[in-house]
Scaffold this active site. Structure first.
Site, short mmCIF file in Angstrom:
data_model
loop_
_atom_site.label_atom_id
_atom_site.label_comp_id
_atom_site.label_asym_id
_atom_site.label_seq_id
_atom_site.Cartn_x
_atom_site.Cartn_y
_atom_site.Cartn_z
N ALA A 30 0.85 -1.19 0.00
CA ALA A 30 0.00 0.00 0.00
C ALA A 30 0.89 1.24 0.00
O ALA A 30 0.75 2.13 0.84
CB ALA A 30 -0.95 -0.02 1.19
N HIS A 35 6.85 5.95 1.56
CA HIS A 35 7.67 4.82 1.14
C HIS A 35 8.61 5.22 0.00
O HIS A 35 9.76 4.78 -0.04
CB HIS A 35 6.77 3.67 0.65
#
EC number: 6.3.2.1
Length: 279
Positions: A30, A35
């Site tokens: 996700a 990230h």
């Protein structure tokens, strides 16, 4: 677009990485801009970047959101395209835990039982166990972790030090929305009203940091005064810790500190933190 190669087996990944300098970005998928900031830093550090995507069952309690935790491998691969990632390691649970729940695990010790560990018993033991496995599988020179999960970061750094694991843990600053909300995969659980309320956590941290010159009581009071005005946010804890020990500071503590907050906002448990200096 150039997408990373997906590898699902430990032996195959080890063979691909043998003799190469690697940076690992461990994730549960996700993926969001937070990230991708880890990936960007990883590309600067090493010749080969591996992103692991594995929703680790060991770090979810019986009443937590393992089954509904967002999973979107196709979307994650699209997000990683053309970002310098060589491999995505996306093993099934049967590859990581072929005998079911492992008999030998890593324990988070006393700090692992505080804060998130108290609210989510066993969470950090599960997290440390899978991180130790990933470090053993990938054998990276560097592993990248976000500062948003400050307790997780501290525990991983301590595990690497205590167990003499030859990987450098590289922290990356929290990535935020324009209104200050820390990016999290769980933000997608929020309704429009809850999403509007959630940035109060960051505003509370800012208020706490601005009160550092008046001592610990003023820090807590400043944060609480901001939080009290938001009915959709239920605070679990608001604590100030010594960043060296990750233990709560004493009333007479002076020096660098970190203020932590966790709250339930609708169906989502959100955490955040910020640095401050207590005078």
């Amino acid at each position: 677009m150039s997408a990373p190669e997906v590898v699902t087996e430990i032996g195959e990944l080890r063979a691909r990485l043998a003799g190469r300098q690697v940076a690992l970005v461990p994730t549960m998928g996700a993926l969001h801009a937070g990230h991708l900031a880890l990936v960007e830093r990883a590309v600067e550090l090493a010749d080969v970047v591996v992103v692991s995507i594995f929703v680790n069952p060991l770090q979810f309690g019986p009443a937590e959101d393992l089954e509904r935790y967002p999973r979107d491998l196709e979307g994650d691969l699209a997000a990683l395209a053309d970002r310098g990632v060589a491999y995505v390691f996306a093993p099934p649970a049967s590859e990581m835990y072929p005998d079911g729940t492992p008999q030998i695990t890593v324990r988070g010790g006393a700090v692992g039982e505080l804060f998130e560990g108290r609210s989510r018993p066993g969470h950090f033991d599960g997290m440390l166990t899978v991180v130790a496995k990933l470090l053993g599988i990938v054998r990276p020179a560097f592993a990248l972790f976000g500062q948003k999960d400050a307790q997780q970061l501290w525990l991983v750094q301590r595990m690497v030090r205590d167990l003499d694991i030859p990987t450098r843990i590289e922290p990356v600053e929290t990535v935020r929305e324009d209104d200050g909300l820390a990016l999290s995969s769980r933000n997608r659980y929020l309704s429009p009203e809850e999403r509007k309320a959630a940035p109060v956590l960051h505003r509370a941290l800012e208020a706490a940091a601005s009160a550092g010159d008046r001592g610990i009581d003023a820090v807590i009071a400043a944060a609480q005064s901001v939080l009290m005005g938001e009915e959709l946010v239920s605070v679990d804890y608001l604590k100030v810790v010594d960043p060296r020990t990750f233990r709560p500071v004493s009333d007479d503590y002076r020096g660098p500190a970190r203020v932590l907050i966790a709250a339930q906002v609708g169906p989502a448990r959100l955490i955040d933190n910020d640095d401050l200096y207590l005078n």
